[in-house]
Design a protein around this motif. Structure first.
Motif, PDB file in Angstrom:
ATOM      1  N   MET A 115     -33.384  -6.733  14.955  1.00  0.00           N
ATOM      2  CA  MET A 115     -32.545  -5.624  14.458  1.00  0.00           C
ATOM      3  C   MET A 115     -31.571  -5.453  15.608  1.00  0.00           C
ATOM      4  SD  MET A 115     -34.150  -2.433  12.909  1.00  0.00           S
ATOM      5  CE  MET A 115     -32.634  -1.445  12.507  1.00  0.00           C
ATOM      6  N   GLY A 116     -31.927  -5.528  17.137  1.00  0.00           N
ATOM      7  CA  GLY A 116     -31.072  -5.240  18.058  1.00  0.00           C
ATOM      8  C   GLY A 116     -29.932  -6.223  18.134  1.00  0.00           C
ATOM      9  N   LEU A 117     -30.068  -7.489  17.496  1.00  0.00           N
ATOM     10  CA  LEU A 117     -28.986  -8.346  17.532  1.00  0.00           C
ATOM     11  C   LEU A 117     -27.960  -8.357  16.402  1.00  0.00           C
ATOM     12  CD1 LEU A 117     -31.041 -11.480  18.829  1.00  0.00           C
ATOM     13  CD2 LEU A 117     -29.449 -10.281  20.162  1.00  0.00           C
ATOM     14  N   SER A 118     -28.322  -7.270  15.373  1.00  0.00           N
ATOM     15  CA  SER A 118     -27.535  -7.233  14.110  1.00  0.00           C
ATOM     16  C   SER A 118     -26.086  -7.217  14.303  1.00  0.00           C
ATOM     17  CB  SER A 118     -28.184  -6.094  13.375  1.00  0.00           C
ATOM     18  OG  SER A 118     -28.232  -4.917  13.973  1.00  0.00           O
TER      19      SER A 118
ATOM     20  N   GLY B 287     -35.683  -0.842  17.043  1.00  0.00           N
ATOM     21  CA  GLY B 287     -34.616  -1.748  16.823  1.00  0.00           C
ATOM     22  C   GLY B 287     -33.192  -1.021  16.836  1.00  0.00           C
ATOM     23  N   LEU B 288     -33.246   0.235  16.223  1.00  0.00           N
ATOM     24  CA  LEU B 288     -31.995   0.745  16.350  1.00  0.00           C
ATOM     25  C   LEU B 288     -31.432   1.084  17.627  1.00  0.00           C
ATOM     26  CD1 LEU B 288     -29.878   2.649  14.631  1.00  0.00           C
ATOM     27  CD2 LEU B 288     -31.143   4.338  14.386  1.00  0.00           C
ATOM     28  N   ILE B 289     -32.346   1.714  18.575  1.00  0.00           N
ATOM     29  CA  ILE B 289     -31.928   2.098  19.864  1.00  0.00           C
ATOM     30  C   ILE B 289     -31.550   0.720  20.487  1.00  0.00           C
ATOM     31  CG2 ILE B 289     -33.120   2.458  22.098  1.00  0.00           C
ATOM     32  CD1 ILE B 289     -32.719   4.978  21.002  1.00  0.00           C
ATOM     33  N   ASN B 290     -32.247  -0.550  20.263  1.00  0.00           N
ATOM     34  CA  ASN B 290     -31.837  -1.719  20.835  1.00  0.00           C
ATOM     35  C   ASN B 290     -30.389  -2.063  20.496  1.00  0.00           C
ATOM     36  OD1 ASN B 290     -34.095  -2.333  22.157  1.00  0.00           O
ATOM     37  ND2 ASN B 290     -34.989  -3.773  20.551  1.00  0.00           N
ATOM     38  N   THR B 291     -30.163  -1.648  19.188  1.00  0.00           N
ATOM     39  CA  THR B 291     -28.602  -2.228  18.695  1.00  0.00           C
ATOM     40  C   THR B 291     -27.681  -1.282  19.646  1.00  0.00           C
ATOM     41  OG1 THR B 291     -29.764  -2.162  16.646  1.00  0.00           O
ATOM     42  CG2 THR B 291     -27.284  -2.320  16.857  1.00  0.00           C
ATOM     43  N   VAL B 292     -28.013  -0.169  19.649  1.00  0.00           N
ATOM     44  CA  VAL B 292     -27.085   0.889  20.402  1.00  0.00           C
ATOM     45  C   VAL B 292     -26.934   0.316  21.948  1.00  0.00           C
ATOM     46  CG1 VAL B 292     -26.736   3.171  21.098  1.00  0.00           C
ATOM     47  CG2 VAL B 292     -27.404   2.661  18.671  1.00  0.00           C
ATOM     48  N   ILE B 293     -28.073   0.372  22.567  1.00  0.00           N
ATOM     49  CA  ILE B 293     -27.873   0.227  24.045  1.00  0.00           C
ATOM     50  C   ILE B 293     -27.514  -1.278  24.168  1.00  0.00           C
ATOM     51  CG2 ILE B 293     -29.463  -0.001  25.981  1.00  0.00           C
ATOM     52  CD1 ILE B 293     -31.276   1.991  24.930  1.00  0.00           C
ATOM     53  N   GLY B 294     -28.108  -2.144  23.606  1.00  0.00           N
ATOM     54  CA  GLY B 294     -27.649  -3.764  23.625  1.00  0.00           C
ATOM     55  C   GLY B 294     -26.403  -4.136  23.362  1.00  0.00           C
ATOM     56  N   SER B 295     -25.545  -3.002  22.790  1.00  0.00           N
ATOM     57  CA  SER B 295     -24.087  -3.329  22.447  1.00  0.00           C
ATOM     58  C   SER B 295     -23.302  -2.737  23.699  1.00  0.00           C
ATOM     59  CB  SER B 295     -23.516  -3.003  21.176  1.00  0.00           C
ATOM     60  OG  SER B 295     -24.143  -1.972  20.637  1.00  0.00           O
ATOM     61  N   ILE B 296     -23.904  -1.996  24.685  1.00  0.00           N
ATOM     62  CA  ILE B 296     -23.290  -1.405  25.685  1.00  0.00           C
ATOM     63  C   ILE B 296     -23.502  -2.441  26.792  1.00  0.00           C
ATOM     64  CG2 ILE B 296     -22.570   0.522  27.153  1.00  0.00           C
ATOM     65  CD1 ILE B 296     -23.544   2.151  25.042  1.00  0.00           C
ATOM     66  N   PHE B 297     -24.783  -2.687  27.004  1.00  0.00           N
ATOM     67  CA  PHE B 297     -25.378  -3.386  28.102  1.00  0.00           C
ATOM     68  C   PHE B 297     -25.849  -4.605  27.734  1.00  0.00           C
ATOM     69  CE2 PHE B 297     -26.027   1.068  29.240  1.00  0.00           C
ATOM     70  CZ  PHE B 297     -25.014   1.086  30.251  1.00  0.00           C
TER      71      PHE B 297
ATOM     72  N   LEU C  35     -47.356   9.089  18.130  1.00  0.00           N
ATOM     73  CA  LEU C  35     -46.817   7.839  17.704  1.00  0.00           C
ATOM     74  C   LEU C  35     -45.493   8.260  16.660  1.00  0.00           C
ATOM     75  CD1 LEU C  35     -46.352   4.913  17.425  1.00  0.00           C
ATOM     76  CD2 LEU C  35     -47.984   4.908  15.730  1.00  0.00           C
ATOM     77  N   LEU C  36     -45.656   8.942  15.636  1.00  0.00           N
ATOM     78  CA  LEU C  36     -44.681   9.266  14.929  1.00  0.00           C
ATOM     79  C   LEU C  36     -43.679  10.332  15.407  1.00  0.00           C
ATOM     80  CD1 LEU C  36     -47.041   9.668  11.560  1.00  0.00           C
ATOM     81  CD2 LEU C  36     -45.594   8.006  12.220  1.00  0.00           C
ATOM     82  N   SER C  37     -43.844  10.988  16.176  1.00  0.00           N
ATOM     83  CA  SER C  37     -42.826  11.795  16.881  1.00  0.00           C
ATOM     84  C   SER C  37     -42.031  10.958  17.693  1.00  0.00           C
ATOM     85  CB  SER C  37     -43.248  13.154  17.768  1.00  0.00           C
ATOM     86  OG  SER C  37     -44.642  13.551  17.444  1.00  0.00           O
ATOM     87  N   PHE C  38     -42.654  10.193  18.479  1.00  0.00           N
ATOM     88  CA  PHE C  38     -42.110   9.148  19.416  1.00  0.00           C
ATOM     89  C   PHE C  38     -41.069   8.409  18.478  1.00  0.00           C
ATOM     90  CE2 PHE C  38     -41.234   5.680  22.227  1.00  0.00           C
ATOM     91  CZ  PHE C  38     -41.442   6.188  23.415  1.00  0.00           C
ATOM     92  N   ALA C  39     -41.624   7.749  17.432  1.00  0.00           N
ATOM     93  CA  ALA C  39     -40.620   6.797  16.685  1.00  0.00           C
ATOM     94  C   ALA C  39     -39.616   7.629  16.047  1.00  0.00           C
ATOM     95  CB  ALA C  39     -41.526   6.520  15.529  1.00  0.00           C
ATOM     96  N   THR C  40     -39.915   8.997  15.706  1.00  0.00           N
ATOM     97  CA  THR C  40     -38.703   9.840  15.058  1.00  0.00           C
ATOM     98  C   THR C  40     -37.656  10.101  16.035  1.00  0.00           C
ATOM     99  OG1 THR C  40     -40.242  10.659  13.444  1.00  0.00           O
ATOM    100  CG2 THR C  40     -38.430  11.834  13.668  1.00  0.00           C
ATOM    101  N   CYS C  41     -38.109  10.533  17.375  1.00  0.00           N
ATOM    102  CA  CYS C  41     -37.198  10.817  18.384  1.00  0.00           C
ATOM    103  C   CYS C  41     -36.298   9.601  18.641  1.00  0.00           C
ATOM    104  CB  CYS C  41     -37.880  11.150  19.497  1.00  0.00           C
ATOM    105  SG  CYS C  41     -38.583  12.836  19.593  1.00  0.00           S
ATOM    106  N   LEU C  42     -36.741   8.240  18.651  1.00  0.00           N
ATOM    107  CA  LEU C  42     -36.149   6.942  18.883  1.00  0.00           C
ATOM    108  C   LEU C  42     -34.870   7.072  17.734  1.00  0.00           C
ATOM    109  CD1 LEU C  42     -38.424   4.272  20.203  1.00  0.00           C
ATOM    110  CD2 LEU C  42     -36.766   5.649  21.612  1.00  0.00           C
TER     111      LEU C  42
END
Lengths: 217, 268
Positions: free
Chosen positions: B94-97, B168-178, B243-250
């Motif tokens: 997802m991070g590479l999408s 994966g969503l966080i990966n996409t966002v951070i990965g496209s900056i750094f 776990l679920l709050s962690f995922a929802t925060c991300l």
């Protein structure tokens, strides 16, 4: 048709900020075709992309109430590994058209024959452009955005493009960026001159061309 | 507009329909171009994590004939490795999408969030397929890896995939900056994996170690999945809420980040 309100668009290049649109408000009305003129580097292509929505303004709003094409010009955007047919199907789907009908039009218009089932990367540049151009003609846009090139290929194909565009003008409008003043006069009833981040709007194309010539000197 | 206005109670259904069409087209295209240029290439996307899962489970089961809990080594090992596989592959792909689909932004209908959603759906299906194939394969071979409590098992696996897709969503966002982020992510993932209790029983470890492991969301994935096999397992440590709050925060951070850097995602 397309309304820009207080649109700000700038670039940062090597520490300097280049302002392309400085809080611009324009209303492109349905029923008129517009030319966007400006000296090299004024930001005409960026403006077209902001209008299309492939680039976002830094501030302000762009409101589209018509089916607007992607910026037509040099080919690109089609997937090199997928065949022409697969690419056409993809674009037809995202624009909510019947893939079969779009395919029929493109096969007839682009004249690339059996290559339609070959990967897009194997196409010659002429074939690639014809396919991309035929595809944009197959979808019924209310507004075509044109960045410099409106006809591709050899003379005969260019004539077909011009002919197809003339047909379209009955119900579709054009917003074009061009250095070709004959083409501007032929297709556009109104013109905007982009200079120093601001638009100067003209209802008479010849007046706009005059200003453009002065700026170019 | 070509279609008649579809506004019902102020909500424009046409806009939603159009988005569904775009996402559908992106899914088909993505599956076809993942490896080579046929739908068969997509099978590789399933085979890869599946092979990874089977390999680790087989090797570790043979190496540890005596397991800390239960009688079947494959159950203990696979329930530890499964969360890692379910997190690593979807989150990474997802991070590479955005990068793999950048050319498509020529078409204004294709927006970053549509590309991300399409990838998210594919990764969800892929992960589900990996799990299903693994369990079918195991039963054919006569290894009993079926859980005692099916509903707990299903919820725990789905929660793990949810966590993975948020990541994966966080990966996409951070990965496209750094750009270096994608490498950094593998390091984080490995750290999470080795402290998730995949091969050890957390209750055999000192209390201070257990306390530190508790903050690792992957640890809760492992505990949760294992609790569907062993009655009363994870009672002390497992927090589904964490776990679920962690995922929802991300997820929300990712959506917020996408909104703020949308211009950058579109054009670089």
């Amino acid at each position: 048709m397309i309304e820009l309100s207080n649109v700000l668009k700038f670039y940062k290049t090597k520490g300097t900020i280049k302002v392309v649109l400085d809080g611009v408000s324009v209303n492109f009305r349905a029923g008129s075709s517009y030319a966007i003129l400006g000296i090299n580097g004024a930001g005409k292509s960026t403006t077209i992309r902001v209008i299309a929505g492939t680039e976002l303004p830094n501030a302000g709003r762009v409101k589209r109430t018509a089916r607007v094409s992607w910026p037509l010009g040099f080919a690109g955007g089609l997937h090199p590994e997928m065949t022409g047919r697969e690419n056409v199907h993809f674009v037809a789907r995202i624009y909510r058209q019947n893939p079969r009908k779009v395919m029929e039009f493109v096969e007839d218009f682009a004249e690339i024959g059996a290559y339609i089932d070959e990967p897009y990367k194997t196409y010659s540049s002429g074939m690639a452009q014809r396919l991309a151009f035929g595809l944009s003609m197959a979808i019924d846009f209310e507004c075509y955005l044109i960045d410099e090139v409106m006809a591709v290929g050899d003379n005969r194909f260019q004539d077909r493009c011009a002919e197809e565009f003339s047909k379209r003008r009955a119900h579709s409008d054009i917003i074009m960026v061009s250095h070709n003043m004959d083409m501007v006069r032929q297709y556009c009833g109104r013109a905007l001159v982009l200079a120093h981040g601001l638009f100067h709007e003209f209802s008479n194309v010849d007046d706009a061309i005059e200003l453009y010539r002065k700026l170019n000197r | 507009m070509r279609n008649a206005p579809g506004k019902i109670n102020g909500f424009d259904w046409d806009v939603l329909d159009a988005r569904v069409d775009v996402i559908g087209a992106l899914i088909l295209r993505d599956m076809r171009t993942r490896f080579g240029r046929s739908h068969l290439g997509y099978l590789l996307a399933v085979a890869w994590p599946l092979t990874h899962l089977i390999t680790i489970t087989t090797i570790m089961s043979i190496a540890n004939r005596v397991v800390p809990i239960g009688t079947e080594p494959a159950v203990f090992i696979s329930s530890g490795v499964l969360p890692y596989i379910l997190c690593l592959y979807p989150a990474r792909t997802m991070g590479l999408s955005i990068e793999t689909n950048r050319l498509l932004f020529l078409f204004p209908a294709v927006t970053p969030i549509n590309v991300i959603i399409a990838r998210g759906i594919i990764e969800f299906l892929t992960a589900a397929l990996v799990v299903i194939l693994f369990f079918i394969g195991a039963s054919i071979l006569g290894v009993n890896v079926l859980p005692a409590n099916y509903s707990t098992w299903l919820v725990s696996v789905l929660s793990t995939i949810y966590f993975s897709i948020s990541m994966g969503l966080i990966n996409t966002v951070i990965g496209s900056i750094f750009k270096f982020w994608h490498v950094f992510f593998l390091v984080i993932m490995f750290g999470m994996y080795s402290s998730s209790g995949a091969f050890v029983l957390p209750s055999n470890l000192p209390q201070s170690t257990q306390n530190a492991m508790w903050y690792n969301p992957l640890f809760h994935c492992v505990e949760w999945i294992r609790s569907s096999y062993f009655e009363g397992y994870g009672d002390g440590n497992l927090s589904q809420f964490y776990l679920l709050s962690f995922a929802t925060c991300l997820l929300f951070l990712g959506l917020l980040g996408e909104r703020f850097i949308r211009g950058k995602l579109l054009f670089q």
